[in-house]
Design a protein around this motif. Structure first.
Motif, mmCIF file in Angstrom:
data_model
loop_
_atom_site.group_PDB
_atom_site.id
_atom_site.type_symbol
_atom_site.label_atom_id
_atom_site.label_comp_id
_atom_site.label_asym_id
_atom_site.label_seq_id
_atom_site.Cartn_x
_atom_site.Cartn_y
_atom_site.Cartn_z
ATOM 1 N N GLU A 184 17.397 -5.889 2.223
ATOM 2 C CA GLU A 184 16.274 -5.682 0.896
ATOM 3 C C GLU A 184 15.332 -5.016 1.468
ATOM 4 O O GLU A 184 14.165 -4.824 0.795
ATOM 5 C CB GLU A 184 15.785 -7.316 0.975
ATOM 6 C CG GLU A 184 16.515 -8.285 0.414
ATOM 7 C CD GLU A 184 17.170 -8.480 -0.907
ATOM 8 O OE1 GLU A 184 16.520 -7.633 -1.838
ATOM 9 O OE2 GLU A 184 18.350 -8.415 -1.185
ATOM 10 N N MET A 185 15.318 -4.094 2.463
ATOM 11 C CA MET A 185 14.507 -2.847 2.857
ATOM 12 C C MET A 185 13.931 -2.120 1.855
ATOM 13 O O MET A 185 12.828 -1.868 1.936
ATOM 14 C CB MET A 185 14.695 -2.506 4.249
ATOM 15 C CG MET A 185 13.865 -1.492 4.787
ATOM 16 S SD MET A 185 12.775 -2.519 5.749
ATOM 17 C CE MET A 185 13.468 -2.599 7.338
ATOM 18 N N GLY A 186 14.965 -1.644 1.028
ATOM 19 C CA GLY A 186 14.339 -0.714 0.017
ATOM 20 C C GLY A 186 13.498 -1.381 -0.927
ATOM 21 O O GLY A 186 12.520 -0.713 -1.620
ATOM 22 N N LEU A 187 13.406 -2.470 -0.990
ATOM 23 C CA LEU A 187 12.780 -3.247 -2.078
ATOM 24 C C LEU A 187 11.296 -3.856 -1.469
ATOM 25 O O LEU A 187 10.367 -4.427 -2.355
ATOM 26 C CB LEU A 187 13.340 -4.383 -2.625
ATOM 27 C CG LEU A 187 14.727 -3.890 -3.444
ATOM 28 C CD1 LEU A 187 15.401 -5.151 -3.864
ATOM 29 C CD2 LEU A 187 14.613 -3.148 -4.441
ATOM 30 N N LEU A 188 11.206 -3.969 -0.074
ATOM 31 C CA LEU A 188 10.239 -4.978 0.301
ATOM 32 C C LEU A 188 8.894 -4.247 0.273
ATOM 33 O O LEU A 188 7.687 -4.830 0.357
ATOM 34 C CB LEU A 188 10.468 -5.095 1.867
ATOM 35 C CG LEU A 188 11.478 -5.980 2.288
ATOM 36 C CD1 LEU A 188 11.687 -6.138 3.906
ATOM 37 C CD2 LEU A 188 11.236 -7.453 1.669
ATOM 38 N N PHE A 189 8.645 -2.911 0.333
ATOM 39 C CA PHE A 189 7.391 -2.228 0.300
ATOM 40 C C PHE A 189 7.301 -1.545 -0.910
ATOM 41 O O PHE A 189 6.299 -0.232 -0.960
ATOM 42 C CB PHE A 189 7.390 -1.373 1.367
ATOM 43 C CG PHE A 189 7.465 -2.248 2.804
ATOM 44 C CD1 PHE A 189 6.612 -3.220 3.276
ATOM 45 C CD2 PHE A 189 8.641 -2.042 3.457
ATOM 46 C CE1 PHE A 189 6.758 -3.916 4.268
ATOM 47 C CE2 PHE A 189 8.940 -2.751 4.695
ATOM 48 C CZ PHE A 189 8.022 -3.518 5.093
ATOM 49 N N THR A 190 7.967 -1.826 -1.885
ATOM 50 C CA THR A 190 7.670 -1.249 -3.273
ATOM 51 C C THR A 190 6.179 -1.026 -3.606
ATOM 52 O O THR A 190 5.746 -0.374 -4.229
ATOM 53 C CB THR A 190 8.458 -1.911 -4.492
ATOM 54 O OG1 THR A 190 9.902 -1.956 -3.998
ATOM 55 C CG2 THR A 190 8.314 -1.246 -5.795
ATOM 56 N N PHE A 191 5.476 -2.257 -3.432
ATOM 57 C CA PHE A 191 4.068 -2.394 -3.918
ATOM 58 C C PHE A 191 3.311 -1.237 -3.267
ATOM 59 O O PHE A 191 2.081 -0.732 -3.671
ATOM 60 C CB PHE A 191 3.391 -3.668 -3.702
ATOM 61 C CG PHE A 191 3.329 -4.050 -2.030
ATOM 62 C CD1 PHE A 191 2.103 -3.818 -1.431
ATOM 63 C CD2 PHE A 191 4.375 -4.432 -1.217
ATOM 64 C CE1 PHE A 191 2.030 -4.195 -0.150
ATOM 65 C CE2 PHE A 191 4.190 -4.850 -0.074
ATOM 66 C CZ PHE A 191 2.919 -4.591 0.825
ATOM 67 N N LEU A 192 3.690 -0.594 -2.015
ATOM 68 C CA LEU A 192 2.880 0.509 -1.201
ATOM 69 C C LEU A 192 3.373 1.842 -2.089
ATOM 70 O O LEU A 192 2.598 2.637 -1.983
ATOM 71 C CB LEU A 192 3.152 0.518 0.082
ATOM 72 C CG LEU A 192 2.930 -0.713 0.884
ATOM 73 C CD1 LEU A 192 3.227 -0.487 2.478
ATOM 74 C CD2 LEU A 192 1.305 -0.564 1.084
ATOM 75 N N GLU A 228 2.615 2.916 -7.774
ATOM 76 C CA GLU A 228 1.281 2.406 -8.371
ATOM 77 C C GLU A 228 1.707 1.277 -9.487
ATOM 78 O O GLU A 228 2.264 1.423 -10.350
ATOM 79 C CB GLU A 228 0.626 3.706 -9.259
ATOM 80 C CG GLU A 228 -0.641 3.607 -9.718
ATOM 81 C CD GLU A 228 -1.440 3.459 -8.644
ATOM 82 O OE1 GLU A 228 -2.571 2.880 -8.807
ATOM 83 O OE2 GLU A 228 -1.546 4.188 -7.532
ATOM 84 N N GLY A 229 0.409 0.400 -9.317
ATOM 85 C CA GLY A 229 0.649 -0.921 -10.249
ATOM 86 C C GLY A 229 1.364 -1.966 -9.842
ATOM 87 O O GLY A 229 1.370 -3.134 -10.581
ATOM 88 N N VAL A 230 2.299 -1.955 -8.669
ATOM 89 C CA VAL A 230 2.918 -3.070 -8.469
ATOM 90 C C VAL A 230 2.074 -3.873 -7.518
ATOM 91 O O VAL A 230 1.476 -3.566 -6.449
ATOM 92 C CB VAL A 230 4.031 -2.616 -7.602
ATOM 93 C CG1 VAL A 230 5.086 -3.825 -7.117
ATOM 94 C CG2 VAL A 230 5.110 -1.702 -8.669
ATOM 95 N N ASP A 231 2.144 -5.220 -7.940
ATOM 96 C CA ASP A 231 0.982 -6.157 -7.032
ATOM 97 C C ASP A 231 1.742 -6.557 -5.883
ATOM 98 O O ASP A 231 3.102 -7.109 -5.972
ATOM 99 C CB ASP A 231 0.974 -7.382 -8.197
ATOM 100 C CG ASP A 231 -0.284 -8.394 -7.529
ATOM 101 O OD1 ASP A 231 -0.901 -8.007 -6.303
ATOM 102 O OD2 ASP A 231 -0.282 -9.451 -8.095
ATOM 103 N N PRO A 232 1.051 -6.594 -4.717
ATOM 104 C CA PRO A 232 1.771 -7.073 -3.429
ATOM 105 C C PRO A 232 1.983 -8.578 -3.588
ATOM 106 O O PRO A 232 2.688 -9.118 -2.588
ATOM 107 C CB PRO A 232 0.719 -6.702 -2.365
ATOM 108 C CG PRO A 232 -0.295 -6.664 -3.183
ATOM 109 C CD PRO A 232 -0.337 -6.271 -4.443
ATOM 110 N N THR A 233 1.735 -9.219 -4.386
ATOM 111 C CA THR A 233 2.036 -10.840 -4.184
ATOM 112 C C THR A 233 2.696 -11.164 -5.529
ATOM 113 O O THR A 233 2.793 -10.533 -6.474
ATOM 114 C CB THR A 233 0.391 -11.652 -4.401
ATOM 115 O OG1 THR A 233 -0.032 -11.458 -5.749
ATOM 116 C CG2 THR A 233 -0.518 -11.308 -3.281
ATOM 117 N N ASN A 234 3.101 -12.461 -5.505
ATOM 118 C CA ASN A 234 3.732 -13.132 -6.640
ATOM 119 C C ASN A 234 2.984 -14.176 -7.430
ATOM 120 O O ASN A 234 3.458 -14.849 -8.030
ATOM 121 C CB ASN A 234 4.958 -13.663 -5.990
ATOM 122 C CG ASN A 234 5.969 -14.200 -7.051
ATOM 123 O OD1 ASN A 234 6.103 -13.444 -8.088
ATOM 124 N ND2 ASN A 234 7.072 -15.230 -6.945
#
Length: 131
Positions: A42-50, A53-59
């Motif tokens: 899942e490494m490619g998806l883990l840091f999408t929020f970084l 732009e606009g992706v929240d780091p929490t759920n």
């Protein structure tokens, strides 16, 4: 990293350490190895929020959307069958989608039933529009 995006140096140091840990445990059959294997896939998806732009780091938003359903399930003690569980999943999803789109879930269900009895596809275009 929880409050502000990391600097380039902080990110590089963290990412290098993470990759070393993954390499250390990737071939292990232990619980740590299973976790590392999952993280690696899942490494490619883990840091999408970084990166985006606009992706929240929490759920938090997603969890708030399901909160009432969780409370309902606890009060009612859920369902006894797989069919009941699937119905609840679907009706909760419909209710929240309608709520977010400003639609009446009752009217959407009536339209879907009318389409069913007329052997037609229901109009789902409203599910694709953003408010």
């Amino acid at each position: 990293m929880a409050k502000d995006p990391p600097t380039k140096a902080e990110w590089n140091a963290f990412y290098a350490r993470l990759n070393r840990l993954i390499a250390l445990y990737i071939d292990s059959d232990s619980e740590a190895g299973k976790l590392v294997h999952h993280i690696d896939t899942e490494m490619g998806l883990l840091f999408t929020f970084l990166l985006e732009e606009g992706v929240d780091p929490t759920n938090n938003f997603g969890e708030r959307m399901l909160r009432y359903a969780v409370l309902w399930r606890k009060r009612s003690q859920g369902t006894n069958s797989d069919k009941g569980k699937r119905w609840v999943e679907r009706i909760v999803s419909l209710r929240q989608t309608c709520r977010l789109q400003g639609k009446s879930s009752f009217h959407v269900l009536v339209d879907a039933m009318n389409a069913f009895f007329k052997d037609q596809q229901p109009d789902l275009e409203w599910t694709r529009s953003a408010t």
